[in-house]
Structures are given as structure tokens and as C-alpha cells.
Design an enzyme around this catalytic site. Structure first.
Site, PDB file in Angstrom:
ATOM      1  N   LYS A 208       0.832  -1.382  -0.002  1.00  0.00           N
ATOM      2  CA  LYS A 208       0.008  -0.046   0.035  1.00  0.00           C
ATOM      3  C   LYS A 208       1.018   1.229   0.042  1.00  0.00           C
ATOM      4  O   LYS A 208       1.853   1.236  -0.206  1.00  0.00           O
ATOM      5  CB  LYS A 208      -1.022   0.128   1.356  1.00  0.00           C
ATOM      6  CG  LYS A 208      -1.958  -1.420   1.086  1.00  0.00           C
ATOM      7  CD  LYS A 208      -2.780  -1.254  -0.024  1.00  0.00           C
ATOM      8  CE  LYS A 208      -3.904  -2.374  -0.247  1.00  0.00           C
ATOM      9  NZ  LYS A 208      -3.831  -3.658   0.633  1.00  0.00           N
TER      10      LYS A 208
HETATM   11  C1  LIG Z   1      -9.753  -3.019  -1.100  1.00  0.00           C
HETATM   12  C2  LIG Z   1      -9.264  -3.893  -0.162  1.00  0.00           C
HETATM   13  N1  LIG Z   1      -9.882  -3.836   1.238  1.00  0.00           N
HETATM   14  C3  LIG Z   1      -9.411  -4.203   2.222  1.00  0.00           C
HETATM   15  C4  LIG Z   1      -7.992  -4.808   2.494  1.00  0.00           C
HETATM   16  C5  LIG Z   1      -7.529  -5.498   3.665  1.00  0.00           C
HETATM   17  O1  LIG Z   1      -6.404  -4.956   4.060  1.00  0.00           O
HETATM   18  P1  LIG Z   1      -5.294  -5.795   4.741  1.00  0.00           P
HETATM   19  O2  LIG Z   1      -4.425  -6.587   3.981  1.00  0.00           O
HETATM   20  O3  LIG Z   1      -4.573  -4.792   5.355  1.00  0.00           O
HETATM   21  O4  LIG Z   1      -6.028  -6.505   6.019  1.00  0.00           O
HETATM   22  C6  LIG Z   1      -7.187  -4.981   1.236  1.00  0.00           C
HETATM   23  C7  LIG Z   1      -5.904  -5.601   1.180  1.00  0.00           C
HETATM   24  O5  LIG Z   1      -5.440  -5.803   0.248  1.00  0.00           O
HETATM   25  C8  LIG Z   1      -7.710  -4.307  -0.071  1.00  0.00           C
HETATM   26  O6  LIG Z   1      -7.114  -4.393  -1.051  1.00  0.00           O
END
Ligand SMILES: Cc1ncc(COP(=O)(O)O)c(C=O)c1O
Length: 412
Positions: A208
Site C-alpha cells: 500500500k
Molecule cells: C480493497 C481492500 N480492502 C481491504 C483490504 C484488507 O487490508 P489488509 O490486507 O490490511 O487486511 C485490502 C488489502 O489488500 C484491499 O485491497
């Protein structure tokens, strides 16, 4: 004596694809995304490791402040992952069994899984073809008497049509959660992602815009929701009760079923140090996207991503779509050929309702014509701030090389 096969690059034509035995455009694999951690970041983490607070200490608040200063959001509650942020957001708005939440048919699975965590039902809506974001018109079609919320994902970093979504939400008294895992730093009609909807969830996974290793945050303008989020990330402990008794008694109360979603100070110190670099990293992402668009925009075999007027994408992903009718091969072959050139392409994402678990819940293919057709054409090219100009050139050369090899020619 057995003669060794000649693998020297000189004997192979430059335009021969690596997958056919040619020389790859680069020697090492370029991933599709990757963190950038510098000496300042390492020093910040080291200082926490030498201090008193590894978790629940002052670095959590400092990181929350860094994000709220940047986005303009009133409250920020840091949690252990972006998924935890989505879960906490849905808990804070009081979602439960019998409720429906409208989500896009294409996103990372966490967007829909978090609805299931609450015992509620994800209702998948189709996408706008141009942006691959959830379509406000399709949201309208999915609203029932059970609909309580909408999760709007800014796919690839490009803001959704947030005003249109807000208007629908107001008409039907729905909560909007902005899943901004891809879009920290994006703007919509001059406003920052983070203040566009009732709640916003961020992710700080290493691919990210900034990273804490793992981490997430929920942003909101509502003090009551902020309180609920803080309690939820800490087992559901009533923090006011806790504060009142701090230092005097062992007592605390559990007012809701929360989780341990705390994020350590170690991670937050990294996040705060990373935030200092965010503006320059966003700029670099934009530069890379512009370089790709300039170099690849004229290729008839692909469609490049664009920005809608009034939107500044945060360019988390650069998703091209193949014009399959102009190619001699399908997406699978193009993907394999790019990988063979050592370009670490990816596909974001397989439609969530296609997943086996979702099939077991009754979802079936075929209900989301735009998402399902566009999915078949998508390939994400590498984009991250640490990419050098040479890396960018390698991606462009590889795409052109493959486009040239697989372009459908008249009378072939
Ligand atoms: C659109 C979206 N929402 C939520 C998440 C969840 O984030 P995390 O991987 O930090 O749990 C991601 C992770 O790639 C994502 O791309």
C-alpha cells in the site's frame, strides 16, 4: 562428448519472447508492488524497541494524528490490519444478522468477508466500466428494505463516484463505508479520501501507499463512533470505565464483544516515519502511471486506465485491460509471457462471488456482466515508488514486445 546447448543471448533475436526461449527484458523479477523502507524508518522502529512501550503507547496516537492531519479526518483509530479496520467500522455502525450491505463484485475478499463477520449479507453490485468502481446505478438496483450500508472501494486508487453514492445513501438512510485501502492520498472534487463518507477504512499492508508491516485505520467525523471503535479494538472494554479507575483499581467492564485488534507501537513508529514520505511517493506513483500511459496509450491491444474529471487517483495499481479481439492469445498467455520477461504482473481481482466459499453461500456466476467481462481482460502492471526509471522502461518494453508478438495481424 555431449555438446552443451548454446544459451548465449547473442544467438537469440531481441524480439523473441522469453517464454519461447528468448532473452527476458530484465534479469530479476520486478514485483507488482513493494514497500520502501529507509534509514529514518529503521531508526524510528529501533527507538521504540529501546523504549518502554511496545504496544498501547504514545506512538499509536502519534500515528493516528499523522493520518488525520494528512486526510483532514476528525478521528483516526489505528488497528492491526485493514481487514480489522473494515470489521471495526461495520461493528461501530451496529450491523447485524438480517442486514444487507452492498459491496462491489470485484475487490479484495476482505471487503465482503467483513460483512459476513457481522452475520450480515453481502449483496454484490456491478461496476462502472470506465473506473472498475462500484456503479451508483447498480447500487440503486440492489437496495431492499434490509439494506443498511454500502461499502465503496476506490479500486486501484481511483475515487468512486462518492457524491452519487452519498445521495443514494441519504435517500435510503444508509451508512457508507469508504474502503480506501487503495486510495490514501487520492482526492475527489478537491476533497481528500478520508472525509468523503461516514467512515473510511485504510490498510498499511506493504504494497500500500505507506506501510506498518500490517496495519489499518478507521477514520470518522463522529465522536460516538470513534469511542466504539476504540473499545472494539480492545476486547470491547469500556474505556471510560477503565479511565475512571486507572491507577486505583483493577476494575473494568466489557460492554460489547470486541477483539484484540491493537496495533503495536513498533508498527506505528514505522507508519509515522513513512507518512513523511507519502507526498513524494504519491508523486512518483503519478509519474510512473503517466510514463506507462504515454508509452502504452497508442497500443491497440490494450486499454489503459484513465482518471475521471475531478478525481486524482492515488495509483495503487495500474490495471490495463487487454483488447482480446485484437490478440492471438488469451489473458493467461499474456500473463505468462510477461512473467517470463520477469515483469511481476498480477490480476486484481477474481470476482468475490466466484469464490468457492461464496458459492457455498449461494452466489453464482453471471449476475455481474461488467465485472465478470472486465475481469477476463485485466492485468496489473508493477507500480510502486521505489521503481527506477529503468524498471519503468523494462515494463514498457516487455508490454510492447508481447503486444507485438501476439497482435492479431490481418490474414494471419
Ligand atoms: C480493497 C481492500 N480492502 C481491504 C483490504 C484488507 O487490508 P489488509 O490486507 O490490511 O487486511 C485490502 C488489502 O489488500 C484491499 O485491497
Amino acid at each position: 562428448m555431449v555438446k552443451k546447448m548454446d544459451t548465449s543471448s547473442r544467438t537469440r533475436p531481441e524480439n523473441q519472447l522469453a517464454i519461447d526461449g528468448g532473452v527476458p527484458v530484465r534479469e530479476t523479477l520486478l514485483p507488482y508492488g513493494k514497500q520502501l523502507v529507509d534509514e529514518e524508518d529503521r531508526r524510528a522502529v529501533d527507538a521504540v524497541l529501546r523504549g518502554d512501550w511496545l504496544t498501547t503507547g504514545p506512538h499509536v496516537k502519534a500515528f493516528e494524528d499523522a493520518i488525520t492531519d494528512f486526510t483532514g479526518a476528525r478521528h483516526g483509530v489505528a488497528v492491526s490490519t485493514g481487514t480489522a479496520a473494515l470489521h471495526a467500522a461495520l461493528h461501530a455502525v451496529g450491523l447485524g444478522p438480517g442486514d444487507e450491505v452492498i459491496v462491489p463484485a470485484i475487490s479484495f475478499v476482505a471487503t465482503a468477508n467483513c460483512v459476513l463477520y457481522m452475520g450480515a449479507k453481502p449483496v454484490f453490485a456491478d461496476l462502472q466500466r470506465e473506473t472498475l468502481n462500484i456503479s451508483p446505478m447498480e447500487i440503486q438496483k440492489k437496495i431492499t428494505s434490509k439494506t443498511r450500508a454500502i461499502i465503496a472501494v476506490d479500486f486501484a486508487g481511483h475515487p468512486c463516484d462518492h457524491d452519487a453514492i452519498r445521495t443514494i445513501a441519504k435517500q435510503h438512510d444508509l451508512i457508507v463505508v469508504s474502503d480506501a485501502a487503495h486510495s490514501l492520498g487520492a482526492t475527489y472534487k478537491g476533497r481528500s479520501v478520508g472525509v468523503l463518507q461516514d467512515l473510511t477504512a485504510l490498510s498499511f499492508h506493504p504494497v500500500k501507499h505507506i506501510t506498518t508491516g500490517e496495519g489499518g485505520m478507521v477514520l470518522t467525523g463522529d465522536s460516538e463512533i470513534d469511542k466504539r471503535l476504540r473499545s472494539f479494538r480492545h476486547h470491547g472494554i469500556d474505556l471510560d470505565f477503565h479511565k475512571r479507575n486507572l491507577g486505583q483499581t483493577w476494575q473494568y467492564d466489557i460492554v460489547t464483544l470486541g477483539f484484540n485488534y491493537r496495533i503495536p507501537d513498533i508498527n506505528c513508529a514505522l507508519g509515522t516515519a513513512q507518512m513523511k514520505k507519502l507526498p513524494s511517493w504519491l508523486k512518483r506513483r503519478r509519474e510512473i502511471a503517466a510514463a506507462f500511459s504515454n508509452a502504452l496509450g497508442d497500443l491497440d491491444v490494450i486499454e489503459i486506465p484513465t482518471e475521471q474529471s475531478g478525481c486524482d487517483s492515488a495509483w495503487h495499481l495500474y490495471v490495463v485491460r487487454l483488447n482480446l479481439d485484437r490478440l492471438t492469445v488469451g489473458r493467461k498467455e499474456v500473463f505468462a509471457a510477461l512473467r517470463a520477461e520477469n515483469i511481476g504482473v498480477n490480476v486484481h481481482y477474481i470476482p468475490i462471488p466466484w469464490m468457492s466459499y461464496y458459492n457455498s453461500l449461494g452466489y453464482r456466476r453471471g449476475d455481474w456482466p461488467v465485472a465478470e467481462a472486465e475481469y477476463e481482460r485485466m492485468i496489473s502492471l508493477p507500480i510502486f515508488p521505489a521503481m527506477t526509471d529503468e524498471d519503468v522502461g523494462d515494463v514498457i518494453n516487455a508490454v510492447k514486445k508481447i503486444a507485438n508478438a501476439y497482435r492479431l495481424r490481418e490474414n494471419t
